[in-house]
Scaffold this active site. Structure first.
Site, PDB file in Angstrom:
ATOM      1  N   SER A 132       0.831  -1.218   0.000  1.00  0.00           N
ATOM      2  CA  SER A 132       0.000   0.000   0.000  1.00  0.00           C
ATOM      3  C   SER A 132       0.858   1.258   0.000  1.00  0.00           C
ATOM      4  O   SER A 132       0.508   2.262  -0.638  1.00  0.00           O
ATOM      5  CB  SER A 132      -0.898   0.048   1.237  1.00  0.00           C
ATOM      6  OG  SER A 132      -1.636  -1.128   1.368  1.00  0.00           O
TER       7      SER A 132
ATOM      8  N   HIS B  32      -9.631   0.783  -2.772  1.00  0.00           N
ATOM      9  CA  HIS B  32      -9.815   2.229  -2.671  1.00  0.00           C
ATOM     10  C   HIS B  32      -9.329   2.873  -3.965  1.00  0.00           C
ATOM     11  O   HIS B  32      -8.250   2.540  -4.464  1.00  0.00           O
ATOM     12  CB  HIS B  32      -9.019   2.734  -1.458  1.00  0.00           C
ATOM     13  CG  HIS B  32      -8.886   4.206  -1.382  1.00  0.00           C
ATOM     14  ND1 HIS B  32      -9.975   5.042  -1.397  1.00  0.00           N
ATOM     15  CD2 HIS B  32      -7.799   5.021  -1.300  1.00  0.00           C
ATOM     16  CE1 HIS B  32      -9.559   6.293  -1.314  1.00  0.00           C
ATOM     17  NE2 HIS B  32      -8.236   6.300  -1.273  1.00  0.00           N
TER      18      HIS B  32
ATOM     19  N   TYR C 168     -10.996  13.187  -1.873  1.00  0.00           N
ATOM     20  CA  TYR C 168      -9.866  14.035  -1.475  1.00  0.00           C
ATOM     21  C   TYR C 168      -8.971  14.288  -2.685  1.00  0.00           C
ATOM     22  O   TYR C 168      -9.040  13.565  -3.693  1.00  0.00           O
ATOM     23  CB  TYR C 168      -9.083  13.404  -0.315  1.00  0.00           C
ATOM     24  CG  TYR C 168      -8.426  12.084  -0.654  1.00  0.00           C
ATOM     25  CD1 TYR C 168      -7.129  12.030  -1.148  1.00  0.00           C
ATOM     26  CD2 TYR C 168      -9.104  10.880  -0.477  1.00  0.00           C
ATOM     27  CE1 TYR C 168      -6.521  10.811  -1.465  1.00  0.00           C
ATOM     28  CE2 TYR C 168      -8.515   9.673  -0.785  1.00  0.00           C
ATOM     29  CZ  TYR C 168      -7.217   9.643  -1.283  1.00  0.00           C
ATOM     30  OH  TYR C 168      -6.633   8.449  -1.596  1.00  0.00           O
TER      31      TYR C 168
ATOM     32  N   VAL D 192      -0.130   5.879   6.382  1.00  0.00           N
ATOM     33  CA  VAL D 192       1.149   6.594   6.293  1.00  0.00           C
ATOM     34  C   VAL D 192       1.141   7.732   7.312  1.00  0.00           C
ATOM     35  O   VAL D 192       2.120   7.981   8.031  1.00  0.00           O
ATOM     36  CB  VAL D 192       1.338   7.168   4.864  1.00  0.00           C
ATOM     37  CG1 VAL D 192       2.580   8.034   4.803  1.00  0.00           C
ATOM     38  CG2 VAL D 192       1.370   6.052   3.814  1.00  0.00           C
TER      39      VAL D 192
ATOM     40  N   TYR E 186     -11.784  -2.475  46.359  1.00  0.00           N
ATOM     41  CA  TYR E 186     -11.551  -1.690  45.139  1.00  0.00           C
ATOM     42  C   TYR E 186     -10.054  -1.453  45.023  1.00  0.00           C
ATOM     43  O   TYR E 186      -9.394  -1.065  45.997  1.00  0.00           O
ATOM     44  CB  TYR E 186     -12.292  -0.358  45.246  1.00  0.00           C
ATOM     45  CG  TYR E 186     -12.056   0.566  44.078  1.00  0.00           C
ATOM     46  CD1 TYR E 186     -12.717   0.370  42.865  1.00  0.00           C
ATOM     47  CD2 TYR E 186     -11.166   1.641  44.174  1.00  0.00           C
ATOM     48  CE1 TYR E 186     -12.509   1.223  41.784  1.00  0.00           C
ATOM     49  CE2 TYR E 186     -10.956   2.493  43.101  1.00  0.00           C
ATOM     50  CZ  TYR E 186     -11.625   2.277  41.916  1.00  0.00           C
ATOM     51  OH  TYR E 186     -11.420   3.121  40.846  1.00  0.00           O
TER      52      TYR E 186
ATOM     53  N   ASP F 299      -9.182  -0.119  36.834  1.00  0.00           N
ATOM     54  CA  ASP F 299      -9.627  -0.175  38.218  1.00  0.00           C
ATOM     55  C   ASP F 299     -10.542  -1.393  38.326  1.00  0.00           C
ATOM     56  O   ASP F 299     -11.311  -1.676  37.402  1.00  0.00           O
ATOM     57  CB  ASP F 299     -10.304   1.115  38.686  1.00  0.00           C
ATOM     58  CG  ASP F 299     -11.581   1.448  37.953  1.00  0.00           C
ATOM     59  OD1 ASP F 299     -11.743   1.004  36.795  1.00  0.00           O
ATOM     60  OD2 ASP F 299     -12.426   2.159  38.528  1.00  0.00           O
TER      61      ASP F 299
ATOM     62  N   THR G 205     -12.667  -4.410  41.013  1.00  0.00           N
ATOM     63  CA  THR G 205     -13.177  -4.844  42.308  1.00  0.00           C
ATOM     64  C   THR G 205     -12.762  -6.300  42.475  1.00  0.00           C
ATOM     65  O   THR G 205     -13.055  -7.126  41.604  1.00  0.00           O
ATOM     66  CB  THR G 205     -14.716  -4.764  42.326  1.00  0.00           C
ATOM     67  OG1 THR G 205     -15.087  -3.476  41.895  1.00  0.00           O
ATOM     68  CG2 THR G 205     -15.269  -5.018  43.704  1.00  0.00           C
TER      69      THR G 205
ATOM     70  N   TYR H 216     -24.227 -12.311  40.995  1.00  0.00           N
ATOM     71  CA  TYR H 216     -23.599 -13.130  39.951  1.00  0.00           C
ATOM     72  C   TYR H 216     -24.143 -14.545  40.040  1.00  0.00           C
ATOM     73  O   TYR H 216     -24.264 -15.100  41.145  1.00  0.00           O
ATOM     74  CB  TYR H 216     -22.074 -13.145  40.121  1.00  0.00           C
ATOM     75  CG  TYR H 216     -21.490 -11.764  39.963  1.00  0.00           C
ATOM     76  CD1 TYR H 216     -21.040 -11.320  38.732  1.00  0.00           C
ATOM     77  CD2 TYR H 216     -21.447 -10.883  41.038  1.00  0.00           C
ATOM     78  CE1 TYR H 216     -20.555 -10.034  38.562  1.00  0.00           C
ATOM     79  CE2 TYR H 216     -20.956  -9.593  40.897  1.00  0.00           C
ATOM     80  CZ  TYR H 216     -20.509  -9.178  39.657  1.00  0.00           C
ATOM     81  OH  TYR H 216     -20.037  -7.902  39.491  1.00  0.00           O
TER      82      TYR H 216
HETATM   83  C1  LIG Z   1      -4.791   4.118  -3.082  1.00  0.00           C
HETATM   84  C2  LIG Z   1      -4.381   4.365  -1.675  1.00  0.00           C
HETATM   85  C3  LIG Z   1      -4.327   5.644  -1.203  1.00  0.00           C
HETATM   86  C4  LIG Z   1      -3.944   5.894   0.089  1.00  0.00           C
HETATM   87  N1  LIG Z   1      -3.795   7.169   0.488  1.00  0.00           N
HETATM   88  C5  LIG Z   1      -3.275   7.433   1.702  1.00  0.00           C
HETATM   89  C6  LIG Z   1      -2.939   8.742   2.055  1.00  0.00           C
HETATM   90  O1  LIG Z   1      -3.098   9.660   1.241  1.00  0.00           O
HETATM   91  N2  LIG Z   1      -2.488   8.970   3.307  1.00  0.00           N
HETATM   92  C7  LIG Z   1      -2.294   7.974   4.186  1.00  0.00           C
HETATM   93  O2  LIG Z   1      -1.885   8.241   5.309  1.00  0.00           O
HETATM   94  N3  LIG Z   1      -2.577   6.691   3.870  1.00  0.00           N
HETATM   95  C8  LIG Z   1      -3.047   6.403   2.648  1.00  0.00           C
HETATM   96  N4  LIG Z   1      -3.335   5.114   2.291  1.00  0.00           N
HETATM   97  C9  LIG Z   1      -3.164   4.050   3.300  1.00  0.00           C
HETATM   98  C10 LIG Z   1      -1.692   3.690   3.430  1.00  0.00           C
HETATM   99  O3  LIG Z   1      -1.124   3.577   2.178  1.00  0.00           O
HETATM  100  C11 LIG Z   1      -1.507   2.371   4.165  1.00  0.00           C
HETATM  101  O4  LIG Z   1      -2.294   2.333   5.299  1.00  0.00           O
HETATM  102  C12 LIG Z   1      -0.047   2.195   4.553  1.00  0.00           C
HETATM  103  O5  LIG Z   1       0.770   2.369   3.443  1.00  0.00           O
HETATM  104  C13 LIG Z   1       0.164   0.815   5.135  1.00  0.00           C
HETATM  105  O6  LIG Z   1       1.519   0.642   5.372  1.00  0.00           O
HETATM  106  P1  LIG Z   1       2.073  -0.800   5.759  1.00  0.00           P
HETATM  107  O7  LIG Z   1       3.533  -0.692   5.917  1.00  0.00           O
HETATM  108  O8  LIG Z   1       1.302  -1.330   6.902  1.00  0.00           O
HETATM  109  O9  LIG Z   1       1.660  -1.703   4.533  1.00  0.00           O
HETATM  110  P2  LIG Z   1       2.369  -1.974   3.155  1.00  0.00           P
HETATM  111  O10 LIG Z   1       2.944  -0.754   2.580  1.00  0.00           O
HETATM  112  O11 LIG Z   1       1.402  -2.723   2.326  1.00  0.00           O
HETATM  113  O12 LIG Z   1       3.536  -2.898   3.565  1.00  0.00           O
HETATM  114  C14 LIG Z   1       3.336  -4.252   3.910  1.00  0.00           C
HETATM  115  C15 LIG Z   1       4.495  -4.987   3.342  1.00  0.00           C
HETATM  116  O13 LIG Z   1       4.445  -6.346   3.745  1.00  0.00           O
HETATM  117  C16 LIG Z   1       5.014  -7.097   2.709  1.00  0.00           C
HETATM  118  N5  LIG Z   1       4.595  -8.491   2.885  1.00  0.00           N
HETATM  119  C17 LIG Z   1       3.341  -8.969   2.943  1.00  0.00           C
HETATM  120  N6  LIG Z   1       3.334 -10.292   3.163  1.00  0.00           N
HETATM  121  C18 LIG Z   1       4.622 -10.661   3.250  1.00  0.00           C
HETATM  122  C19 LIG Z   1       5.264 -11.901   3.467  1.00  0.00           C
HETATM  123  N7  LIG Z   1       4.580 -13.015   3.671  1.00  0.00           N
HETATM  124  N8  LIG Z   1       6.616 -11.920   3.469  1.00  0.00           N
HETATM  125  C20 LIG Z   1       7.336 -10.778   3.280  1.00  0.00           C
HETATM  126  N9  LIG Z   1       6.768  -9.576   3.061  1.00  0.00           N
HETATM  127  C21 LIG Z   1       5.434  -9.521   3.051  1.00  0.00           C
HETATM  128  C22 LIG Z   1       4.482  -6.470   1.450  1.00  0.00           C
HETATM  129  O14 LIG Z   1       5.257  -6.746   0.352  1.00  0.00           O
HETATM  130  C23 LIG Z   1       4.506  -5.002   1.829  1.00  0.00           C
HETATM  131  O15 LIG Z   1       5.674  -4.369   1.396  1.00  0.00           O
HETATM  132  C24 LIG Z   1      -3.688   4.831   0.987  1.00  0.00           C
HETATM  133  C25 LIG Z   1      -3.779   3.530   0.525  1.00  0.00           C
HETATM  134  C26 LIG Z   1      -4.101   3.292  -0.797  1.00  0.00           C
HETATM  135  C27 LIG Z   1      -4.145   1.904  -1.264  1.00  0.00           C
END
Ligand SMILES: Cc1cc2nc3c(=O)[nH]c(=O)nc-3n(C[C@H](O)[C@H](O)[C@H](O)COP(=O)(O)OP(=O)(O)OC[C@H]3O[C@@H](n4cnc5c(N)ncnc54)[C@H](O)[C@@H]3O)c2cc1C
Length: 858
Positions: free
Chosen positions: A51, A233, A288, A397, A578, A591, A593, A694
């Site tokens: 993502s 998305h 957005y 992000v 408590y 907290d 009891t 209870y």
């Molecule tokens: C179209 C789009 C627009 C977005 N816009 C925004 C924005 O404007 N602002 C914002 O804050 N957020 C935005 N988001 C959300 C944001 O991109 C994500 O929430 C964020 O990037 C997630 O980061 P991550 O590191 O958890 O996931 P990822 O970036 O998906 O990283 C997970 C990683 O795990 C790796 N992985 C998975 N399984 C395995 C495995 N078994 N072995 C080894 N590696 C593996 C993958 O390759 C990947 O690199 C957007 C998302 C999308 C899709």
């Protein structure tokens, strides 16, 4: 980033996933001194194809949940310090504007100002339409009523940030291994031992699952609940616009461009370009925007939820399909498919707001994927079922910098914290989930619903309607239906908020129940006030089955209970006390009891509402071999009969002497109510004469009926959580999760009576320091609003009337029907916490005068 292709054979911590979360976490762990961190990713680095590689990276910091705003505020500061490979700051501080296209949204934007003020986001402002277009000339002024402006909002490229974070982490000793799919985690005796990858095994003590949309799959393999849901998305970028010609940028010489283009194709030339004007949100249309040089990016939540099955997700093959991107569905952009926005297609909404984009080709468009959780908050922390397994998923992000900082502190020092102090993460904790939330049936529906509401105007008391309701029924459920209960869901339980059958009481007590016409009147009924007054003056019966209940049993039970609790727990059998449970830093974890029900047996009662499972996880984690912790929440029905007539009612059916001498306050006895066996505690969270009862679940309904029947002559009424919250607040009883959490110690919370420093317990050193006046930055304060007719909701800033500065925020607020004023609990600097001090609360655009009062009020 240089590709490190040698697979280490061992590590301290392996982070699976090098997206923005994994990279931030490696950065933070190494910052705390770790040099044995290995990050593996199935894709190339830093553009892994997850993502983070597809996000436009807009960062609106203000959110209603405090955790998200705090995370974002920290992320912004961190990303501002990062330098990209082109020598430029990674963060583009353009400012962020949310526009209103309806009156309701204008009120929402005012709330934004109040939340930002409460959470410390700098300089939040409301703008007129003209002021919006001063910042964003391409916005059609006639379409909007105004805007919310946060000058420090902005944008960061996930790829530039990942690269910069990883480089710094590598400088401090971390190893990043791309093109390495992790296939399993080896577990021995309940502890993590290794990560198995397609290229070999890495021995390690700790694994962090930072795989986001892929997290659920690994969880299922390991038999643990990681209820994150992938959702599609839509993101698009227009062809170049004449109106933005001056903003055109050629980024193809950026050091990361080639790698980015290999993974994402031609759109990399736009994704890598930061905006040169404020980022923009039109939440009324769930859209957005930000500019990418001379093109406009258009993001849309304005479509029906699209939830792919995690089992069908591919990996990240740079040569082929990317698991985190699906083909763009034009239909969802060109037609109104969002269930709550049936009249306007997303594309039409963007044409209206930004006419320059109308009729322009969408040069790049895709359905990206990110992860939702059941309450829209991150899923992070130590997974209770396996030692050494941590998770960090469903994090944007925007929040990744702060979330990773808090998680790294949690991993290294035992308590999540940001630079300005500890942060309570109960609502983000991976252990908050109940069993039903592990099902795909639930996660699919609720993940989709979270997507649906992400830009909706949601009331803080709103609960799910329609989907995934009616999952957990207390034994009294059918009676509640008969009494026409207004049921709200919490942790799957259907809990009465009030009973329509009590509507007749409203007239009786009407002179003491001020009406509510504003935001505070939504999801409220005057019946709550009537039930409150009826309990105070007569008697009521409350279903408290959903409270968290644990039994601690075994030869080490006594020692263990003392280790957990701040009070002296040397109890006789039948005694009730408590107490608090603190973490290692002296922050209040709960907290509770505690009742000693046998020589080696204790009943621990607390409430956590929707996140109460955290308590069970915490107690289990601390337990020695000689003490077994049973979660008896579901196996015991619970209710409290309370009010001045409670003794009269129960005496009719109890085969026990309920007099003060025979059954004193804070004691417990086992007896029968007619033919039902009960364990009764002489306590009442309503602060009246009362007994909590209870009984095994199957007796619950009968017991409820017995008490109601016995109470008929005293006009006993069932009452809901609305009345309870108001009953408890004016008695000064704290509500865990609101007035009490780990960000404050028992002395700040005014609960020193529940601490005995002659005993030993978790967090004692920190609590002892607080007892000496150290670590007291704030003190609890009970406020009442000066206007006896007014009511407010929580999470709004408390202001110093002299300076207008925020000195705290409202942790909980309820109208006190017996007090005749709205009561608010807050924490204030000691200089402002003395009774008699005047403060103001900013709520729905108005300043309410309030006064610090002695507690309890009654
Ligand atoms: C179209 C789009 C627009 C977005 N816009 C925004 C924005 O404007 N602002 C914002 O804050 N957020 C935005 N988001 C959300 C944001 O991109 C994500 O929430 C964020 O990037 C997630 O980061 P991550 O590191 O958890 O996931 P990822 O970036 O998906 O990283 C997970 C990683 O795990 C790796 N992985 C998975 N399984 C395995 C495995 N078994 N072995 C080894 N590696 C593996 C993958 O390759 C990947 O690199 C957007 C998302 C999308 C899709």
């Amino acid at each position: 980033m240089s590709d490190e292709n040698t697979l280490p054979s061992d590590a301290g911590t392996v982070i699976i996933g090098a997206g923005i979360v994994g990279c931030n976490l490696a950065y933070q762990l190494t910052e705390l001194g770790r040099d044995d961190v290995v990050v593996v990713d199935q894709g190339p680095m830093p553009t892994t194809g997850g993502s983070s590689s597809h996000a436009p990276g807009i960062m609106f910091q203000t959110a209603e949940p405090k955790e998200l705003s705090k995370f974002a505020n920290y992320s912004r500061q961190l990303y501002s310090e990062l330098e990209g490979r082109d020598g430029r700051q990674a963060y583009n501080e353009t400012g962020g504007i949310e526009v209103a296209r309806s009156e309701e949204r204008m009120a929402f934007l005012q709330r934004r100002v109040e939340h930002a003020t409460a959470w410390g986001i700098p300089d939040p402002q409301l703008l007129t339409p003209e002021e919006v277009t001063d910042h964003l000339p391409l916005v059609d002024e006639s379409q909007i009523l105004g805007g919310y402006y946060s000058p420090t909002d902005g944008q960061v490229s996930g790829v530039i940030a990942c690269d910069a974070l990883a480089r710094e982490a590598m400088d401090r000793g971390a190893t990043f291994v791309p093109h390495t799919r992790s296939e399993d985690v080896e577990v021995v005796d309940g502890s993590v031992k290794a990560v198995v990858t397609e290229r070999g095994t890495i021995d390690c003590d700790e694994v962090v699952v930072a795989t986001n949309i892929w997290a659920r799959q690994l969880g299922e393999k390991l038999g643990v609940h990681l209820p994150v849901t992938p959702v599609e998305h839509q993101y698009t970028m227009t062809e170049p616009l004449d109106e933005l010609a001056d903003s055109a940028v050629d980024i193809t010489d950026h050091p990361l461009f080639e790698g980015y283009e290999n993974v994402s194709g031609e759109k990399a030339k736009r994704l890598l370009v930061g905006p040169d004007r404020p980022i923009l949100r039109d939440q009324d249309n769930a859209m957005y925007y930000r500019n990418h040089g001379d093109a406009y990016g258009i993001g849309s939540y304005n479509h029906e939820p699209i939830v792919p099955d995690p089992q069908d997700l591919g990996g990240n093959d740079p040569e082929g399909e990317q698991g985190s991107v699906h083909e763009f569905t034009d239909y969802h952009m060109e037609n109104p498919t969002h269930p709550d926005r049936p009249h306007k297609a997303p594309r039409r909404a963007s044409d209206e707001l930004l006419p320059a984009t109308a009729d322009k080709d969408l040069e790049f468009k895709y359905n990206g994927m990110f992860a939702e959780s059941p309450n829209g908050l991150p899923v992070m922390g130590p997974v209770q079922e396996l030692d050494g397994l941590w998770t960090a998923a469903a994090i944007w992000v925007t929040h990744a910098g702060g979330a990773a900082k808090a998680l790294a502190e949690w991993m290294e020092n035992g308590v999540p914290r940001l630079p300005d102090g500890p942060i309570d993460l109960a609502h983000c904790d991976v252990n908050r989930f109940d069993d039903h939330e592990g099902s795909w049936d639930f996660a699919r529906d609720i993940g989709g619903e979270e997507y649906r509401i992400v830009y909706n105007i949601m009331h803080p008391k709103w609960v799910w309607e329609g989907k995934q309701r009616d999952i957990r029924r207390t034994p009294m459920y059918h009676s509640h239906m008969e009494y026409d209960a207004e049921l709200w869901a919490s942790a799957g339980w259907e809990e009465p908020q009030w009973f329509e059958s009590n509507a007749d009481l409203v007239e009786r007590y009407s002179d003491r129940i001020p009406d509510r016409n504003g935001w505070e009147g939504v999801y409220w009924s005057p019946i709550e006030g009537a039930e409150h007054l009826h309990v105070r003056e007569h008697v009521g019966l409350h279903d408290m089955t959903a409270f968290n209940k644990m039994e601690v049993v075994g030869p080490e039970a006594s020692e263990f209970v003392q280790h957990l609790c701040t009070n002296d727990m040397d109890l006789d059998v039948g005694q009730v006390r408590y107490t608090l449970m603190c973490n290692e830093e002296g922050g209040v974890r709960a907290d509770i009891t505690v009742t000693r029900t046998g020589d080696d047996r204790y009943l621990l009662l607390t409430t956590g509402r929707e996140v109460g499972n955290n308590h069970v996880a915490w107690v289990r984690e601390q337990a020695p071999e000689g003490a077994v912790v049973n979660d008896v929440t579901s196996s015991l029905a619970a209710m409290v009969c309370t009010g001045p007539d409670a003794r009269n009612v129960l005496s009719k059916v109890a085969d026990a002497d309920l007099s003060d001498d025979a059954f004193p306050f804070f004691t417990s006895q086992q007896f029968y109510i007619k033919n039902v066996p009960v364990t009764a505690l002489r306590v009442s969270y309503a602060g009246e004469l009362g007994w909590e009862l209870y009984t095994p679940s199957e007796y619950g309904e009968r017991l409820w009926e017995h008490v109601l029947e016995a109470g008929e002559e005293y006009d006993i009424r069932p009452y809901g959580n609305g009345a309870l919250d108001s009953l408890r607040i004016e008695k000064g009883f704290r509500l865990w999760g609101e007035d009490l959490h780990t960000e404050h110690n028992p002395f700040e919370a005014g609960l020193d009576f529940a601490v005995d420093l002659d005993t030993d317990f978790i967090g004692k050193d920190a609590v002892a320091a607080a007892a000496n006046g150290d670590n007291i930055s704030h003190e609890v304060a009970c406020l009442t609003l000066d206007d006896p007719e007014a009511a407010i909701l929580d999470d709004r800033p408390v202001l110093d009337p002299e300076t207008d500065e925020a000195i705290g925020y409202v942790h909980s607020a309820e109208y006190g029907y017996s007090t005749g004023a709205c009561v608010a609990y807050t924490y204030l600097p000691p200089s402002h916490a003395d009774p008699g001090t005047d403060v103001e609360i900013l709520y729905e655009g108005e300043k309410y005068a309030a006064t610090v009062r002695e507690e309890p009020l009654i």
